[in-house]
Design a protein around this motif. Structure first.
Motif, PDB file in Angstrom:
ATOM      1  N   TYR A  82      -8.040   6.447   0.940  1.00 48.94           N
ATOM      2  CA  TYR A  82      -8.062   5.133   1.598  1.00 48.94           C
ATOM      3  C   TYR A  82      -9.062   4.204   0.915  1.00 48.94           C
ATOM      4  CZ  TYR A  82      -9.567   1.833   5.259  1.00 48.94           C
ATOM      5  OH  TYR A  82      -9.937   0.712   5.965  1.00 48.94           O
ATOM      6  N   THR A 106      -8.338  12.263   2.611  1.00 53.98           N
ATOM      7  CA  THR A 106      -7.705  11.069   3.177  1.00 53.98           C
ATOM      8  C   THR A 106      -8.633   9.871   3.112  1.00 53.98           C
ATOM      9  OG1 THR A 106      -6.387  12.439   4.683  1.00 53.98           O
ATOM     10  CG2 THR A 106      -6.600  10.107   5.232  1.00 53.98           C
ATOM     11  N   ARG A 109      -0.532   4.282   0.643  1.00 51.51           N
ATOM     12  CA  ARG A 109      -1.118   5.199   1.611  1.00 51.51           C
ATOM     13  C   ARG A 109      -1.127   4.572   2.999  1.00 51.51           C
ATOM     14  NH1 ARG A 109      -4.052   4.715  -3.042  1.00 51.51           N
ATOM     15  NH2 ARG A 109      -4.259   6.577  -4.322  1.00 51.51           N
ATOM     16  N   ALA A 160     -11.707   5.653   9.859  1.00 48.80           N
ATOM     17  CA  ALA A 160     -12.437   6.041   8.655  1.00 48.80           C
ATOM     18  C   ALA A 160     -13.732   6.766   9.023  1.00 48.80           C
ATOM     19  CB  ALA A 160     -12.737   4.808   7.801  1.00 48.80           C
ATOM     20  N   ASP A 217      -2.259   2.919   6.398  1.00 48.72           N
ATOM     21  CA  ASP A 217      -3.408   2.100   6.747  1.00 48.72           C
ATOM     22  C   ASP A 217      -4.288   2.866   7.737  1.00 48.72           C
ATOM     23  OD1 ASP A 217      -5.149   0.031   6.932  1.00 48.72           O
ATOM     24  OD2 ASP A 217      -3.924  -1.179   8.269  1.00 48.72           O
ATOM     25  N   ILE A 218      -5.577   2.685   7.593  1.00 43.41           N
ATOM     26  CA  ILE A 218      -6.545   3.370   8.450  1.00 43.41           C
ATOM     27  C   ILE A 218      -7.514   2.326   8.976  1.00 43.41           C
ATOM     28  CG2 ILE A 218      -8.422   5.060   8.486  1.00 43.41           C
ATOM     29  CD1 ILE A 218      -6.973   6.551   6.254  1.00 43.41           C
ATOM     30  N   ARG A 258       0.842  -1.194   0.000  1.00 37.98           N
ATOM     31  CA  ARG A 258       0.000   0.000   0.000  1.00 37.98           C
ATOM     32  C   ARG A 258       0.879   1.246   0.000  1.00 37.98           C
ATOM     33  NH1 ARG A 258      -5.504   0.272   1.764  1.00 37.98           N
ATOM     34  NH2 ARG A 258      -6.423  -1.772   1.409  1.00 37.98           N
ATOM     35  N   ASP A 272      -8.254   0.603  -1.325  1.00 39.62           N
ATOM     36  CA  ASP A 272      -8.903  -0.686  -1.087  1.00 39.62           C
ATOM     37  C   ASP A 272      -9.366  -1.299  -2.404  1.00 39.62           C
ATOM     38  OD1 ASP A 272      -8.586  -0.806   1.625  1.00 39.62           O
ATOM     39  OD2 ASP A 272     -10.640  -0.288   2.138  1.00 39.62           O
TER      40      ASP A 272
END
Length: 250
Positions: free
Chosen positions: A220, A216, A191, A199, A193-194, A189, A224
């Protein structure tokens, strides 16, 4: 593997019979030899092949979604990947009847589009987004994304063949969430991870006026979706190796 390599949708043809056909070199509908099985089974296979060809000629993916066992929906991907729609949603919680969909990202034909609540996320836009898709591809979408969309908007996705990658991943002993599986099979990834909670927090920050929080969240959500395509490819490769006899190539 393409749908034309499969005989398992036929009544009376299970994994053992299909494997035996492959071992005899019958790895494609074109190779089918009625003498390889009993008369009744041969008639059923030939009938399925004839009908399957008609539906392939008309690009009717729904026929194969209905006839292939749920555990074998992964076999549709190579045939219908050109118009496969990879998608993922973000929400304000886990209850489809109490919480809202905040963003929907979908990738089809190499292009990713994101719809945002309060801007362009509505039933007509969703119908346009999914309208041309032959195959839906998600991770845990059958239990989460699709019910959420159908409960929150006047859309129905039931007629679309749906490859939910969570189930073929489990078949390969790839368990956990999407990010865990990505790491295990080497998908990176770009970006950060969230978490699911983060989220949700990003959405509320955006509602309070923080545009960067929405940027953001959308970033995200889009990653995915964009990672679903290489995941599908790798899962298919691994599953094909598990189902095919060692000496068989398709």
């Amino acid at each position: 593997m393409r749908v034309e390599n499969s005989f398992i949708p036929v009544e009376g043809v299970g994994e053992t019979t299909e494997r035996r056909l492959w071992e005899q070199g019958i790895t494609h509908w074109e190779d089918f030899d009625p003498d390889a099985v009993g008369e009744t089974t041969a008639q059923r296979i030939q009938s399925f092949i004839d009908e399957g060809r008609r539906h392939l000629d008309s690009d009717n993916a729904a026929f194969f979604g209905q006839t292939f066992p749920s555990a074998e929906q992964w076999r549709l991907f190579e045939t219908f990947r050109e118009n496969a729609c990879f998608f993922d949603i973000e929400t304000t919680g886990l209850d489809q009847h109490r919480n809202d969909v905040t963003t929907v990202s979908a990738r089809i034909g190499g292009e990713t589009e994101t719809l945002v609540q309060g801007r362009d996320l509505h039933a007509d836009a969703l119908s346009d987004l999914f309208g041309d898709a032959d195959l839906l591809v998600t991770f845990n979408g059958k239990r989460f994304d699709v019910p959420f969309l159908e409960a929150n908007f006047d859309v129905s996705l039931a007629e679309k063949p749906h490859l939910d990658l969570m189930y073929p991943c489990r078949r390969l002993d790839l368990t956990g969430g999407l990010k865990t599986i990505e790491q295990e099979i080497g998908i990176e990834r770009e970006r950060p991870d969230i978490s699911g909670k983060e989220a949700v927090d990003l959405w509320y920050q955006y509602e309070r006026g923080d545009e960067s929080a929405l940027e953001t969240l959308v970033s995200y959500n889009r990653e995915d979706v964009e990672n679903l395509e290489p995941l599908t490819e790798r899962v298919n490769e691994r599953l094909e190796r598990t189902v095919l006899p060692d000496t068989t190539t398709i």
